[in-house]
Design an enzyme around this catalytic site. Structure first.
Site, short mmCIF file in Angstrom:
data_model
loop_
_atom_site.label_atom_id
_atom_site.label_comp_id
_atom_site.label_asym_id
_atom_site.label_seq_id
_atom_site.Cartn_x
_atom_site.Cartn_y
_atom_site.Cartn_z
N ARG A 217 0.84 -1.20 0.00
CA ARG A 217 0.00 0.00 0.00
C ARG A 217 0.88 1.26 0.00
O ARG A 217 0.56 2.25 -0.64
CB ARG A 217 -0.88 -0.05 1.26
CG ARG A 217 -1.67 1.20 1.56
CD ARG A 217 -2.43 1.03 2.87
NE ARG A 217 -3.22 2.20 3.21
CZ ARG A 217 -3.98 2.31 4.30
NH1 ARG A 217 -4.06 1.31 5.15
NH2 ARG A 217 -4.66 3.41 4.54
N CYS B 92 -6.21 4.26 14.57
CA CYS B 92 -6.91 5.47 14.98
C CYS B 92 -8.35 5.42 14.50
O CYS B 92 -9.24 5.97 15.12
CB CYS B 92 -6.20 6.70 14.45
SG CYS B 92 -6.09 6.71 12.68
N THR B 93 -8.57 4.73 13.37
CA THR B 93 -9.90 4.67 12.79
C THR B 93 -10.70 3.44 13.25
O THR B 93 -11.74 3.13 12.67
CB THR B 93 -9.81 4.62 11.24
OG1 THR B 93 -8.85 3.62 10.91
CG2 THR B 93 -9.39 5.95 10.66
N GLU C 262 -2.52 14.46 12.90
CA GLU C 262 -3.53 13.40 12.85
C GLU C 262 -3.44 12.67 14.18
O GLU C 262 -2.50 11.93 14.42
CB GLU C 262 -3.22 12.48 11.67
CG GLU C 262 -4.41 11.75 11.16
CD GLU C 262 -5.52 12.67 10.74
OE1 GLU C 262 -6.60 12.56 11.35
OE2 GLU C 262 -5.32 13.51 9.85
N GLU D 12 -9.83 5.97 24.42
CA GLU D 12 -9.55 4.97 23.38
C GLU D 12 -8.60 3.92 23.92
O GLU D 12 -7.50 4.25 24.35
CB GLU D 12 -9.01 5.61 22.08
CG GLU D 12 -7.85 6.53 22.21
CD GLU D 12 -7.21 6.86 20.86
OE1 GLU D 12 -7.62 6.32 19.83
OE2 GLU D 12 -6.27 7.66 20.86
N LYS E 19 11.61 11.39 11.79
CA LYS E 19 11.88 10.83 13.12
C LYS E 19 10.89 9.66 13.27
O LYS E 19 9.70 9.86 13.53
CB LYS E 19 11.71 11.92 14.17
CG LYS E 19 11.32 11.57 15.59
CD LYS E 19 12.10 10.52 16.31
CE LYS E 19 11.30 10.08 17.53
NZ LYS E 19 11.07 8.65 17.58
N GLY F 230 -0.58 10.30 19.25
CA GLY F 230 -1.55 10.56 20.30
C GLY F 230 -1.51 11.99 20.83
O GLY F 230 -1.22 12.94 20.07
N ASN G 100 1.83 2.42 14.70
CA ASN G 100 0.92 1.40 14.15
C ASN G 100 0.97 1.26 12.62
O ASN G 100 0.61 0.22 12.09
CB ASN G 100 -0.52 1.63 14.64
CG ASN G 100 -1.09 2.95 14.17
OD1 ASN G 100 -0.35 3.84 13.75
ND2 ASN G 100 -2.39 3.09 14.24
N1 LIG Z 1 -5.18 9.72 14.11
C1 LIG Z 1 -4.27 8.87 13.69
O1 LIG Z 1 -4.04 8.74 12.48
C2 LIG Z 1 -3.51 8.04 14.66
C3 LIG Z 1 -3.52 8.29 16.01
N2 LIG Z 1 -2.79 7.51 16.86
C4 LIG Z 1 -2.78 7.82 18.27
O2 LIG Z 1 -1.48 7.57 18.78
C5 LIG Z 1 -1.51 6.82 19.98
C6 LIG Z 1 -0.52 5.71 19.98
O3 LIG Z 1 0.47 5.86 18.98
P1 LIG Z 1 1.92 6.23 19.44
O4 LIG Z 1 2.88 5.95 18.32
O5 LIG Z 1 2.20 5.55 20.74
O6 LIG Z 1 1.71 7.78 19.63
P2 LIG Z 1 2.70 8.82 20.30
O7 LIG Z 1 2.02 10.12 20.23
O8 LIG Z 1 3.18 8.33 21.59
O9 LIG Z 1 3.96 8.80 19.32
C7 LIG Z 1 3.86 9.21 17.97
C8 LIG Z 1 5.23 9.64 17.50
O10 LIG Z 1 5.65 10.78 18.24
C9 LIG Z 1 6.95 10.56 18.75
N3 LIG Z 1 7.13 11.36 19.96
C10 LIG Z 1 6.99 11.02 21.25
N4 LIG Z 1 7.22 12.07 22.06
C11 LIG Z 1 7.51 13.11 21.26
C12 LIG Z 1 7.82 14.48 21.47
N5 LIG Z 1 7.89 15.01 22.69
N6 LIG Z 1 8.05 15.26 20.40
C13 LIG Z 1 7.98 14.77 19.17
N7 LIG Z 1 7.69 13.48 18.88
C14 LIG Z 1 7.45 12.66 19.92
C15 LIG Z 1 7.00 9.07 18.96
O11 LIG Z 1 8.34 8.63 19.07
P3 LIG Z 1 8.71 7.43 20.10
O12 LIG Z 1 8.07 6.23 19.54
O13 LIG Z 1 10.19 7.40 20.05
O14 LIG Z 1 8.17 7.82 21.44
C16 LIG Z 1 6.31 8.60 17.70
O15 LIG Z 1 7.19 8.68 16.60
C17 LIG Z 1 -2.88 6.25 20.07
O16 LIG Z 1 -3.32 6.39 21.39
C18 LIG Z 1 -3.70 7.03 19.07
O17 LIG Z 1 -4.48 7.95 19.77
C19 LIG Z 1 -1.99 6.53 16.40
C20 LIG Z 1 -1.95 6.25 15.08
C21 LIG Z 1 -2.73 6.96 14.11
O1 LIG Z 2 -3.10 5.41 11.86
C1 LIG Z 2 -4.11 4.78 11.71
O2 LIG Z 2 -4.62 4.12 12.58
C2 LIG Z 2 -4.55 4.79 10.31
O3 LIG Z 2 -4.48 6.08 9.81
C3 LIG Z 2 -5.76 4.04 9.99
O4 LIG Z 2 -5.65 3.67 8.67
P1 LIG Z 2 -6.69 2.60 8.09
O5 LIG Z 2 -8.04 3.12 8.43
O6 LIG Z 2 -6.45 2.62 6.63
O7 LIG Z 2 -6.39 1.32 8.75
#
Ligand SMILES: NC(=O)C1=CN([C@@H]2O[C@H](COP(=O)(O)OP(=O)(O)OC[C@H]3O[C@@H](n4cnc5c(N)ncnc54)[C@H](OP(=O)(O)O)[C@@H]3O)[C@@H](O)[C@H]2O)C=CC1
Ligand SMILES: O=C(O)[C@H](O)COP(=O)(O)O
Length: 519
Positions: free
Chosen positions: A139, A321-322, A287, A414, A215, A269, A192
């Site tokens: 994809r 997230c979705t 996002e 969530e 990063k 997050g 994810n």
């Molecule tokens: N709306 C969307 O599309 C999505 C939303 N999510 C949300 O994200 C959460 C979990 O995903 P997760 O990856 O753990 O999310 P995080 O917000 O913990 O991390 C996302 C990214 O940010 C980095 N990061 C952490 N701290 C900092 C900082 N202070 N400054 C800049 N970057 C930083 C992380 O690096 P590192 O891993 O090194 O900490 C990672 O690369 C879920 O609870 C969900 O809500 C997740 C996926 C998609």
């Molecule tokens: O980060 C996520 O969780 C995704 O943006 C969701 O993508 P998908 O709906 O295509 O699985």
């Protein structure tokens, strides 16, 4: 002991001689390795060891043991990378659009050729089921190619305006608009979809003439480094794409507040909310989280609903997230729906990602503990457990919680895990009210055979997208994807991301006398 061998790769008719490491089952690019399990970071077109002398461990969610290590980049290295990215961007912006697109197509092809080893990293780092891991890479390749094509169309067009359309003006001014890059784009994807949500930032940035500092998430970093090597093999100029690794909590603030950054594209997050408050006067694409509601009306096709709840709520163990994160079902059909979903939950396979199980371990112990906290709270407050709660290490068995009430945490938070709450409602208004009372507003869905009702509900739901008769989803990747409230800033999707990563520049030609074409 790993063996080195030479493998001939044919990409778009170009032969690339590369050394790969054969590790029994899969193979990895040898240049990016620092020892057998540690990886280098990428800057100035080269793979480097950090002078910090420190590494960050990546824990395999299934074994809970260290799987890989990546460099803990220092602030000095980040400074250097920002300088390199700034310099490289200047010449990249002068590279013809068709050449930028050509390189992206090449990177996409190389990425897809290496789907197997990259997918294997995803399996080990984030416990994504094997088949879904391959799908993520394929994809991603398609996304890169589509972005190249879309970019050629969007960026090749400007606007021509004449002044006499605005009151009080003669036709003495011709205004030419074009689309110019922003500069250095900082891309921060989540765990994810580390590859897909990295290329969804990298490729629009590059086609629009920007440079990249990536990063990657710590869990998912090695998959990202492999993906970056595919771009390296495609032949992008030195310094244009850089990838610095390290814990977000340690280098995150330094990166996001760096004066060399001209745009941040972030998915994750609550961290995103904090970044938005700290970032300077630069465009942000955020996002963030979601609590996607699934509203089920009395006339809905309950078999269709149940299938979508399973796909939407439990794929990748709810770590999307979705994902469907709360079901709001009309009381009159609730018993029947819950029975259908329960029957399907019983069929979900639970186990390691290597076996391509439906439910695999969640990403970390802290995530599993958080999910468990929500389950305990629901238990104490009287939710009906449709299955017994079961956990082994990071592996949590799928769980449907019926009769959840608004005073329970799981009604609002969530879980990012395989636990799904069902709230029974007595009116559509009650469902819409619950959905809109959330601080999130990513997506939602409504199931009914009445399209007029569906449209009214869609309009009333305060979310970036509403799906009618299907579970929420970001894809296809060219669709607009956005969250409102705490779910995000701006809009993604290929076209919107390209447009987000440019500025409009105008040149006005002032004529001494009005000029009317053919006049
Ligand atoms: N709306 C969307 O599309 C999505 C939303 N999510 C949300 O994200 C959460 C979990 O995903 P997760 O990856 O753990 O999310 P995080 O917000 O913990 O991390 C996302 C990214 O940010 C980095 N990061 C952490 N701290 C900092 C900082 N202070 N400054 C800049 N970057 C930083 C992380 O690096 P590192 O891993 O090194 O900490 C990672 O690369 C879920 O609870 C969900 O809500 C997740 C996926 C998609
Ligand atoms: O980060 C996520 O969780 C995704 O943006 C969701 O993508 P998908 O709906 O295509 O699985």
């Amino acid at each position: 002991m790993a063996q080195l061998s030479n493998i001939q790769v044919l990409t778009n008719g170009v032969n690339i001689q590369q050394k790969v490491l054969t590790n029994g089952r899969a193979f990895q690019f040898s240049e990016i390795l620092d020892g057998e399990h540690a990886y280098k970071y990428y800057a100035d077109g080269e793979w480097k060891k950090s002078t910090s002398g420190k590494t960050v461990a990546i824990i395999n969610p299934t074994t809970r043991k260290t799987q890989y290590k990546v460099q803990a980049c220092s602030q000095e290295e980040v400074n250097k990378v920002m300088d390199l990215a700034k310099t490289a961007q200047k010449s990249w912006a002068k590279t013809p659009l068709w050449k930028r697109a050509e390189l992206l197509h090449k990177a996409a092809a190389i990425l897809k050729e290496h789907k197997a080893p990259i997918a294997e990293c995803l399996v080990k780092e984030i416990a994504k089921p094997a088949k879904d891991s391959v799908t993520e890479v394929v994809r991603s390749g398609d996304l890169v190619s589509y972005t190249a094509e879309e970019g050629v169309r969007i960026l090749g067009e400007g606007k021509f305006l004449v002044s006499d359309s605005f009151p009080g003006n003669e036709r003495t001014k011709y205004c030419l608009t074009s689309k110019i890059p922003l500069g250095v784009v900082l891309a921060i994807p989540p765990f994810n979809y580390p590859v897909n949500l990295a290329v969804s930032k990298i490729s629009p940035a590059l086609i629009a003439g920007n440079s990249i500092v990536l990063k990657p998430p710590t869990q998912g970093a090695v998959s990202c480094l492999h993906m970056v090597h595919c771009f390296h093999l495609a032949g992008f100029p030195k310094g244009l794409i850089n990838c610095v690794t390290g814990k977000g909590s340690e280098i995150g603030d330094f990166l996001t507040m760096h004066p060399g950054v001209n745009c941040i594209s972030f998915t994750g997050g609550d961290t995103g909310v904090a970044i938005s408050k700290k970032a300077g006067m630069i465009p942000l694409q955020m996002e963030l989280g979601g609590k996607d509601a699934c509203i089920v009306l009395e006339d809905a096709d309950l078999d269709l609903v149940a299938a979508n709840i399973i796909k939407g709520g439990f794929s990748y163990s709810g770590q999307r997230c979705t994902a469907v994160k709360v079901v709001l079902v009309m009381e009159s059909v609730a018993d029947s729906l819950v029975e259908k979903v329960k029957a399907k939950v019983a069929k979900l396979t639970v186990g390691p990602p290597e076996d391509d199980c439906d439910i695999t371990p969640v990403v970390s112990e802290s995530s599993a503990n958080y999910i468990e906290g929500l389950v305990k709270d629901a238990k104490e407050k009287g939710a009906t457990f449709c299955q017994e709660y079961k956990r082994e290490g990071n592996l949590i068995w799928p769980l449907l919680l019926d009769n959840v009430r608004p005073d329970m945490r799981i009604a609002w938070e969530e879980p990012f895990g395989p636990v799904l709450p069902v709230l029974r409602i007595n009116s559509v208004e009650e469902g819409i009210h619950h959905c809109n009372a959330s601080n999130f507003g990513l997506q939602g869905c409504v199931f009914t055979k009445d399209i007029n009702k569906a449209m009214l509900i869609s309009d009333a739901m305060e979310t970036g997208t509403v799906q009618i008769n299907s579970a929420p989803a970001r894809g296809p990747d060219h669709f607009p994807f956005q969250g409102i409230k705490d779910s995000g800033i701006g809009s993604q999707g290929i076209t919107n991301s390209i447009n987000m990563m440019i500025k409009v520049k105008t040149t006005v030609i002032n004529l001494p006398t009005p000029s009317y074409t053919m006049g």
